[in-house]
Design an enzyme around this catalytic site. Sequence first.
Site, short mmCIF file in Angstrom:
data_model
loop_
_atom_site.label_atom_id
_atom_site.label_comp_id
_atom_site.label_asym_id
_atom_site.label_seq_id
_atom_site.Cartn_x
_atom_site.Cartn_y
_atom_site.Cartn_z
N SER A 123 -4.20 -13.95 3.28
CA SER A 123 -3.33 -12.78 3.39
C SER A 123 -1.90 -13.19 3.75
O SER A 123 -1.36 -14.10 3.13
CB SER A 123 -3.97 -11.84 4.42
OG SER A 123 -3.37 -10.58 4.39
N ASP A 239 -9.62 -5.41 -3.50
CA ASP A 239 -9.06 -5.87 -2.23
C ASP A 239 -8.68 -4.72 -1.30
O ASP A 239 -9.01 -4.73 -0.12
CB ASP A 239 -7.84 -6.75 -2.52
CG ASP A 239 -7.21 -7.29 -1.27
OD1 ASP A 239 -7.59 -8.39 -0.86
OD2 ASP A 239 -6.37 -6.59 -0.67
N HIS A 294 -10.54 -6.56 1.31
CA HIS A 294 -9.61 -7.53 1.92
C HIS A 294 -10.20 -8.30 3.10
O HIS A 294 -10.12 -9.52 3.15
CB HIS A 294 -8.32 -6.83 2.33
CG HIS A 294 -7.23 -7.79 2.68
ND1 HIS A 294 -6.68 -8.65 1.76
CD2 HIS A 294 -6.61 -8.07 3.86
CE1 HIS A 294 -5.76 -9.40 2.34
NE2 HIS A 294 -5.70 -9.07 3.62
#
Length: 313
Positions: A123, A239, A294
């Site tokens: 990320s 995601d 995610h």
Amino acid sequence: MIQPLHVGCNFCSEMITKFRCMSAKKSFYFLVLISVICFDNGVTKSYKAVVFMHGIFGDVAVESQELDAWIKQVHPDTPFYAIPLYQRLDSLVPLWKQVDVISKEVISIMNNHTNGIHLICFSQGGLICRGILSTTQHNVDTFISLSAPLAGQYGDTNYLKYIFPNFLKSELHRVLYTKEGQDVSLGNYWKDPHHLEEYQKYSKFLAPLNNDTYTPNINKYKQNFLRLNRLILIGGPNDGVITPWESSHFAYYNSEEKIVEMEQQRYFLEDSFGLQTLYKQKKIKTYTIPGVQHIHWHSNKTVFDNAILPWLI
Ligand SMILES: *[C@@H]1O[C@H](CO)[C@@H](O)[C@H](O)[C@H]1NC(C)=O
Ligand SMILES: *[C@@H]1O[C@H](CO)[C@@H](O)[C@H](O)[C@H]1NC(C)=O
Ligand SMILES: *[C@@H]1O[C@H](CO)[C@@H](O)[C@H](O)[C@H]1NC(C)=O
């Protein structure tokens, strides 16, 4: 570092003792043979150290535990480091500040592993790793970017609501493209496709890394980035946080919010920071993996087995 793994230390030291009692010619060939068996073996069988960089609001213990355990299972001798800096709310510190401090930590790890390291960066951590890769004379072999907003972020997400509860994404440029807005990490890679001039003017991190703005150091950034041997881009359509999710593959929105692929991005076409060079050298591998939200990228065994493990060599 270089250890005779297969044949064992006794074999090698015994051979070296024998070598002492040989003629010059014989000992030359013998030395070649022994180096091949003892040293080459060691180099190819000892796995490079792995460094993990967490994401925004990340807790490093939580985000790295599965990866650490799985790598230990498969390659028990791999040194594994998870960077414990700028976790949780501290992850909102501006990115150049984080890169500055985290680079020092990563460089001391690199200095202990002179045959190279691998980076797994999750990320926002992917952008921090980009910063490190562009500004240091690193020895990173493989950069595994795990769902990172490498080309920017423009999306309503839970994270956004947490930092700016009263703003819509279309309005955020008003706060983020200001001097104060750049004091929040998200502001550094916020790329509003409808306000690119303000982005160019204010973005202190992503714009210079991409040469989207005047960047005196861009050639240095490129030289450093090209020290990479491999770039692994992992992302997927479910995601839910990285927006557009294709940003994890260096693709991004145009002004109609349609995706423009990496190969058509200006920074690719101009090879601003080395992306096109790596691509032509076939050093980029892209994975599109559906069905992963995610927060699950670093704890999904299928993702690890298929897209991460093959590169930890
Ligand atoms: C590097 O190795 C030295 C000596 O073993 C050790 O003291 C130091 O903590 C290591 N540095 C890192 C960042 O692991
Ligand atoms: C960076 O952008 C400038 C224009 O702002 C351009 O002149 C230069 O060639 C670019 N450099 C690279 C490496 O893309
Ligand atoms: C793990 O990844 C696979 C795809 O590789 C996906 O189908 C599955 O839904 C994922 N599981 C979780 C819990 O994210």
